[in-house]
Design a protein around this motif. Structure first.
Motif, PDB file in Angstrom:
ATOM      1  N   CYS A  24       0.845  -1.193   0.000  1.00 52.03           N
ATOM      2  CA  CYS A  24       0.000   0.000   0.000  1.00 52.03           C
ATOM      3  C   CYS A  24       0.880   1.242   0.000  1.00 52.03           C
ATOM      4  O   CYS A  24       1.765   1.391   0.849  1.00 52.03           O
ATOM      5  N   ARG A  25       0.648   2.112  -0.992  1.00 49.10           N
ATOM      6  CA  ARG A  25       1.495   3.279  -1.243  1.00 49.10           C
ATOM      7  C   ARG A  25       2.947   2.852  -1.496  1.00 49.10           C
ATOM      8  O   ARG A  25       3.889   3.565  -1.169  1.00 49.10           O
ATOM      9  N   GLU A  26       3.106   1.683  -2.087  1.00 52.30           N
ATOM     10  CA  GLU A  26       4.414   1.142  -2.450  1.00 52.30           C
ATOM     11  C   GLU A  26       4.178   0.011  -3.446  1.00 52.30           C
ATOM     12  O   GLU A  26       3.062  -0.505  -3.568  1.00 52.30           O
ATOM     13  N   VAL A  27       5.233  -0.378  -4.145  1.00 54.80           N
ATOM     14  CA  VAL A  27       5.186  -1.553  -5.017  1.00 54.80           C
ATOM     15  C   VAL A  27       6.036  -2.628  -4.360  1.00 54.80           C
ATOM     16  O   VAL A  27       7.198  -2.414  -4.056  1.00 54.80           O
ATOM     17  N   GLY A  28       5.430  -3.785  -4.136  1.00 57.75           N
ATOM     18  CA  GLY A  28       6.150  -4.871  -3.494  1.00 57.75           C
ATOM     19  C   GLY A  28       5.473  -5.315  -2.219  1.00 57.75           C
ATOM     20  O   GLY A  28       4.561  -4.662  -1.720  1.00 57.75           O
ATOM     21  N   ARG A  29       5.928  -6.471  -1.722  1.00 57.37           N
ATOM     22  CA  ARG A  29       5.417  -7.168  -0.525  1.00 57.37           C
ATOM     23  C   ARG A  29       3.883  -7.190  -0.480  1.00 57.37           C
ATOM     24  O   ARG A  29       3.259  -6.863   0.535  1.00 57.37           O
ATOM     25  N   ALA A  30       3.287  -7.590  -1.601  1.00 54.70           N
ATOM     26  CA  ALA A  30       1.828  -7.690  -1.671  1.00 54.70           C
ATOM     27  C   ALA A  30       1.331  -8.727  -0.672  1.00 54.70           C
ATOM     28  O   ALA A  30       1.833  -9.855  -0.625  1.00 54.70           O
ATOM     29  N   SER A  31       0.348  -8.360   0.127  1.00 50.41           N
ATOM     30  CA  SER A  31      -0.238  -9.306   1.071  1.00 50.41           C
ATOM     31  C   SER A  31      -1.464  -8.689   1.739  1.00 50.41           C
ATOM     32  O   SER A  31      -1.426  -7.529   2.159  1.00 50.41           O
ATOM     33  N   LEU A  38      -5.425 -15.578   3.450  1.00 47.91           N
ATOM     34  CA  LEU A  38      -4.301 -14.709   3.102  1.00 47.91           C
ATOM     35  C   LEU A  38      -4.192 -14.653   1.589  1.00 47.91           C
ATOM     36  O   LEU A  38      -4.167 -15.702   0.922  1.00 47.91           O
ATOM     37  N   ILE A  39      -4.149 -13.450   1.039  1.00 48.40           N
ATOM     38  CA  ILE A  39      -3.996 -13.282  -0.410  1.00 48.40           C
ATOM     39  C   ILE A  39      -2.606 -12.734  -0.675  1.00 48.40           C
ATOM     40  O   ILE A  39      -2.263 -11.626  -0.239  1.00 48.40           O
ATOM     41  N   ASP A  40      -1.750 -13.529  -1.334  1.00 51.91           N
ATOM     42  CA  ASP A  40      -0.379 -13.180  -1.699  1.00 51.91           C
ATOM     43  C   ASP A  40       0.509 -13.001  -0.466  1.00 51.91           C
ATOM     44  O   ASP A  40       0.029 -12.730   0.646  1.00 51.91           O
ATOM     45  N   CYS A  41       1.817 -13.143  -0.682  1.00 46.98           N
ATOM     46  CA  CYS A  41       2.791 -12.954   0.400  1.00 46.98           C
ATOM     47  C   CYS A  41       4.156 -12.764  -0.256  1.00 46.98           C
ATOM     48  O   CYS A  41       4.934 -13.709  -0.385  1.00 46.98           O
ATOM     49  N   GLY A  42       4.429 -11.518  -0.703  1.00 49.95           N
ATOM     50  CA  GLY A  42       5.615 -11.264  -1.509  1.00 49.95           C
ATOM     51  C   GLY A  42       6.679 -10.452  -0.799  1.00 49.95           C
ATOM     52  O   GLY A  42       6.507  -9.981   0.322  1.00 49.95           O
ATOM     53  N   ASP A  43       7.813 -10.287  -1.490  1.00 50.11           N
ATOM     54  CA  ASP A  43       8.896  -9.448  -0.976  1.00 50.11           C
ATOM     55  C   ASP A  43       8.826  -8.069  -1.622  1.00 50.11           C
ATOM     56  O   ASP A  43       7.917  -7.779  -2.415  1.00 50.11           O
ATOM     57  N   LYS A  44       9.777  -7.208  -1.281  1.00 49.72           N
ATOM     58  CA  LYS A  44       9.829  -5.870  -1.860  1.00 49.72           C
ATOM     59  C   LYS A  44      11.138  -5.705  -2.615  1.00 49.72           C
ATOM     60  O   LYS A  44      12.210  -5.720  -2.001  1.00 49.72           O
ATOM     61  N   GLN A  59      10.970  -0.268 -13.306  1.00 50.59           N
ATOM     62  CA  GLN A  59      12.105  -0.253 -12.386  1.00 50.59           C
ATOM     63  C   GLN A  59      11.642   0.375 -11.068  1.00 50.59           C
ATOM     64  O   GLN A  59      11.384   1.576 -11.008  1.00 50.59           O
ATOM     65  N   ALA A  60      11.520  -0.453 -10.047  1.00 55.75           N
ATOM     66  CA  ALA A  60      10.970   0.030  -8.777  1.00 55.75           C
ATOM     67  C   ALA A  60      11.942   0.974  -8.077  1.00 55.75           C
ATOM     68  O   ALA A  60      13.166   0.870  -8.222  1.00 55.75           O
ATOM     69  N   ALA A  61      11.378   1.917  -7.309  1.00 55.91           N
ATOM     70  CA  ALA A  61      12.198   2.835  -6.522  1.00 55.91           C
ATOM     71  C   ALA A  61      13.106   2.030  -5.601  1.00 55.91           C
ATOM     72  O   ALA A  61      12.696   1.039  -4.998  1.00 55.91           O
ATOM     73  N   GLY A  62      14.369   2.473  -5.509  1.00 55.19           N
ATOM     74  CA  GLY A  62      15.326   1.808  -4.642  1.00 55.19           C
ATOM     75  C   GLY A  62      16.147   0.746  -5.323  1.00 55.19           C
ATOM     76  O   GLY A  62      17.117   0.244  -4.748  1.00 55.19           O
ATOM     77  N   THR A  63      15.800   0.385  -6.569  1.00 52.00           N
ATOM     78  CA  THR A  63      16.571  -0.634  -7.280  1.00 52.00           C
ATOM     79  C   THR A  63      17.687   0.025  -8.094  1.00 52.00           C
ATOM     80  O   THR A  63      17.610   1.193  -8.459  1.00 52.00           O
ATOM     81  N   LEU A  64      18.719  -0.764  -8.391  1.00 51.25           N
ATOM     82  CA  LEU A  64      19.811  -0.252  -9.215  1.00 51.25           C
ATOM     83  C   LEU A  64      19.303   0.088 -10.611  1.00 51.25           C
ATOM     84  O   LEU A  64      19.765   1.055 -11.243  1.00 51.25           O
ATOM     85  N   GLY A  65      18.342  -0.682 -11.095  1.00 50.44           N
ATOM     86  CA  GLY A  65      17.765  -0.374 -12.400  1.00 50.44           C
ATOM     87  C   GLY A  65      17.171   1.017 -12.444  1.00 50.44           C
ATOM     88  O   GLY A  65      17.355   1.755 -13.422  1.00 50.44           O
ATOM     89  N   ARG A  66      16.456   1.413 -11.392  1.00 52.21           N
ATOM     90  CA  ARG A  66      15.871   2.759 -11.351  1.00 52.21           C
ATOM     91  C   ARG A  66      16.977   3.819 -11.341  1.00 52.21           C
ATOM     92  O   ARG A  66      16.856   4.851 -12.003  1.00 52.21           O
ATOM     93  N   ARG A  67      18.068   3.587 -10.604  1.00 48.70           N
ATOM     94  CA  ARG A  67      19.172   4.557 -10.556  1.00 48.70           C
ATOM     95  C   ARG A  67      19.806   4.735 -11.929  1.00 48.70           C
ATOM     96  O   ARG A  67      20.052   5.859 -12.374  1.00 48.70           O
ATOM     97  N   ILE A  68      20.058   3.618 -12.614  1.00 47.64           N
ATOM     98  CA  ILE A  68      20.673   3.705 -13.943  1.00 47.64           C
ATOM     99  C   ILE A  68      19.714   4.382 -14.911  1.00 47.64           C
ATOM    100  O   ILE A  68      20.110   5.263 -15.699  1.00 47.64           O
ATOM    101  N   VAL A  82      -4.165   0.054  -4.482  1.00 47.77           N
ATOM    102  CA  VAL A  82      -2.957  -0.453  -3.842  1.00 47.77           C
ATOM    103  C   VAL A  82      -1.904  -0.731  -4.916  1.00 47.77           C
ATOM    104  O   VAL A  82      -2.120  -0.484  -6.094  1.00 47.77           O
ATOM    105  N   HIS A  83      -0.762  -1.251  -4.499  1.00 45.83           N
ATOM    106  CA  HIS A  83       0.290  -1.676  -5.429  1.00 45.83           C
ATOM    107  C   HIS A  83       0.701  -0.546  -6.369  1.00 45.83           C
ATOM    108  O   HIS A  83       0.631  -0.651  -7.585  1.00 45.83           O
ATOM    109  N   GLY A  84       1.076   0.568  -5.762  1.00 41.81           N
ATOM    110  CA  GLY A  84       1.585   1.721  -6.499  1.00 41.81           C
ATOM    111  C   GLY A  84       2.171   2.679  -5.477  1.00 41.81           C
ATOM    112  O   GLY A  84       1.816   2.625  -4.292  1.00 41.81           O
ATOM    113  N   ASP A  85       3.071   3.564  -5.909  1.00 43.51           N
ATOM    114  CA  ASP A  85       3.613   4.526  -4.950  1.00 43.51           C
ATOM    115  C   ASP A  85       2.514   5.513  -4.537  1.00 43.51           C
ATOM    116  O   ASP A  85       1.394   5.480  -5.045  1.00 43.51           O
TER     117      ASP A  85
END
Length: 636
Positions: A189-196, A207-213, A536-545, A602-605
């Motif tokens: 919620c207000r982020e991409v990742g760790r959906a649950s 429980l619906i989904d259980c992911g990482d960020k 490219q999610a915020a905080g990833t090296l892909g986003r920086r490049i 959900v599932h968005g910044d």
């Protein structure tokens, strides 16, 4: 029939509805299915409508199994089956399981084994008494599909006992009337990742989904929240799709004592296992402690109950689940929950792509009822739009061609599942039709294995592509230019110093994996190109490049951190995402009939969820929210 009907009641109902010459030895719940054991399986098979009539009368999914000792011997049965099934089906293997009276038939063309409206399967049962299950031989050999099938075969006895336990829980009597439904946000919620999320009724917790960020080690779903604890008391888990931001931490549940079912589609089950095992491998290579073991991955697979799109499945005494195509990746689904006896309907969209792509039909949004929707918002900002497909593909062609003319190499960071296969189709067609020079396309990481899983489940692909693979013997995924990088770093160095080519490499967000080697090998040469085609999610090296950083940290061979200066061309092309853009998300809601009364974005910044929430409220007059993590919503 009410859900609190006893086995004795069901037995009496079935024996009263079945003709007198048909034997009913036993009835047994196994997961969401009601299994009828009979000493007259041949006679049951002769009446093609009887099973459907019983299923409609009981409002249950019904399977017939022969009682032990009523079948032909495996040797006789195999001979008869091969005589019944057309040679064109190309049977590869038959496995007999006497304890449950089933024969598993693996064939290159399973449709010919099944026959029109199941006619050939019924004939098999009539002739030999065995219940036949059919699986497809993957056109590309898949170690994942083989391993999952072999594992489930070895654990068939244990799995049957597990399904019996689940069946008793599902078809028991609800303890309380359903007077409310609650949804608690545990992540994304207000982020991409760790959906649950937790869907909670007075009787049941799902429980619906259980992911990482991605790019944020240690940020996991809030599984310690009171609505989720204790994990051992969760009644069921539903997985919308296999991407790690939705599935990575499911095995953790088993580490902490969960022992219940996971409901998802069959290809998602296989992809989930592939990605979770790679998740452990990457953690180990990077010196991090894996959060769970491969044993817990196997437990998750053993506890998975596959469901097909459109099948209404009981998962609790007061909840029915229906999965619908979400158009995102192979097997991805939107999960529709029918709570109580028509009390409330909740849809979790999962990740959706509303328009059809080369790979998949567009997401389904035709739900009989959907009072509440929990909806992804990845590209929900004003101005978030995907370039149309033709233009996107033309841009990719142009960038690769310009790099080729400079004797350079184009490297594309790509998710192993979804975008890689989309790009393979684009490149295969472009080279076949002369829009690009024919050159090697190297697949690094898990891409080839993920592609093999796609070919094992063509019924989940877009109509035209499925037709090509199944009926026209035109499988674009096995074109000769596709080559697997299977020689490690030595092969990568050879490719990097060789002829112009294209490289598709994991990881898609440059968070580890073989793409790091390609940055080191190709980055210093200005004739090469790094081409981003995915989010490219915020905080990833892909986003920086992608944002213009050309000095990036690299782990030196000596183990000390150093930096790499990127000199190659860096480009981004939109239009290949598996997510709907803002216009697609709005259209997805606009064309729903009826529309939900409430939508949680959900599932968005924060910008994406706020701006999409506002737009949906203003344009479609629905209640909308942009929730934070750890909020609970009560309906109605």
């Amino acid at each position: 029939m009410s859900d609190d009907t006893t086995h004795s009641d069901i037995y009496d109902r079935i024996t009263s509805e079945a003709p007198s010459h048909l034997d009913v030895t036993e009835v047994q719940y196994e997961g969401p299915e009601l299994v009828i054991y009979t000493e007259t399986p041949r006679e049951f098979a002769e009446d093609g409508d009887l099973l459907g009539d019983i299923a409609r009368s009981l409002r249950k999914r019904v399977t017939i199994r022969p009682a032990p000792g009523t079948q032909s011997s495996p040797t006789e049965a195999e001979t008869t089956i091969r005589e019944i099934v057309p040679d064109d089906a190309q049977i590869q293997d038959l496995e007999f399981y006497p304890t449950i009276g089933e024969v598993l038939i693996e064939a290159k063309k399973p449709g010919l084994v099944i026959g029109r409206r199941g006619g050939t399967l019924r004939e098999i049962t009539q002739q030999v008494g065995w219940n036949a299950e059919v699986v497809r031989t993957p056109p590309i050999e898949s170690s994942t599909v083989d391993n999952v099938r072999n594992f489930l075969t070895q654990e068939r006895g244990e799995r049957r006992e597990f399904l019996k336990q689940v069946g008793e829980q599902i078809h028991g009597s609800p303890r309380k009337d359903v007077e409310w439904v609650r949804v608690t946000t545990l992540g994304c919620c207000r982020e991409v990742g760790r959906a649950s999320f937790v869907l909670h009724t007075p009787n049941t917790r799902v429980l619906i989904d259980c992911g990482d960020k991605p790019g944020a080690e240690g940020e996991v779903p809030y599984l310690h929240a009171p609505e989720a604890m204790p994990l051992t008391d969760i009644d069921a888990v539903v997985l919308t799709h296999a991407h790690l931001d939705h599935s990575a931490l499911l095995p953790l549940l088993f580490k902490y004592g969960y022992n219940g079912p996971i409901y998802t589609t069959e290809p998602t089950r296989d992809l989930m296992g592939l990605l979770q095992l790679d998740y452990l491998s990457v953690a180990s290579k990077e010196g991090r402690s894996p959060p769970y073991s491969s044993e817990q991955v196997r437990q998750a697979i053993m506890h998975t109950i596959p469901v097909e799109y459109g099948d209404v499945t009981d998962i609790a005494p007061d909840i029915k689940l229906t999965m619908h195509n979400a158009g995102h990746i192979l097997g991805s689904a939107s999960a529709h929950f029918h709570v109580g006896d028509g009390f409330h309907n909740v849809v979790f969209s999962g990740d959706v792509h509303y328009e059809p792509t080369r790979l998949f039909n567009g997401a389904v949004n035709d739900f009989p009822r959907a009072e509440t929707m929990i909806m992804e918002s990845t590209y929900g900002r004003r101005g978030d739009f995907q370039t149309d497909t033709a233009k996107s593909e033309a841009n990719v062609h142009q960038i690769i061609h310009e790099t080729y003319k400079k004797d350079g190499i184009t490297v594309i960071p790509a998710f192993a599942v979804g975008r890689s296969q989309e790009l393979m189709l684009v490149l295969e067609e472009a080279m076949r039709e002369g829009d690009l020079p024919t050159m090697p396309v190297y697949l690094d990481g898990m891409i080839r294995e993920a592609t093999a899983i796609h070919t094992a489940y063509p019924e989940y692909l877009r109509d035209g592509l499925r037709q090509r693979i199944l009926h026209e013997d035109e499988n674009p995924f096995i074109a000769e230019q596709f080559r697997q990088v299977d020689g490690g770093q030595e092969m990568r160095e050879e490719i990097a110093s060789g002829e112009p080519c294209v490289i598709l490499s994991t990881s898609g967000m440059v968070t580890g994996g073989p793409i790091m080697s390609w940055l080191e090998l190709l980055g210093p040469n200005p004739n090469n190109t790094l081409l981003f085609v995915g989010y490219q999610a915020a905080g990833t090296l892909g986003r920086r490049i992608q944002s213009g950083h050309t000095e990036i940290p690299m782990e030196g061979r000596s183990g000390r951190a150093n930096h790499l200066t990127l000199a190659f061309r860096i480009e981004s092309v939109s239009g290949f995402s598996g997510h709907a853009d803002r216009a697609g998300l709005k259209k997805y809601v606009k064309e729903m009939n009826p529309r939900p009364e409430t939508i949680l974005c959900v599932h968005g910044d924060e910008q994406a969820t706020d701006q999409l929430s506002s737009a949906l409220y203003q344009q479609y007059n629905v209640r909308t929210y942009s929730p934070k993590n750890l909020e609970t919503f009560r309906f109605p």
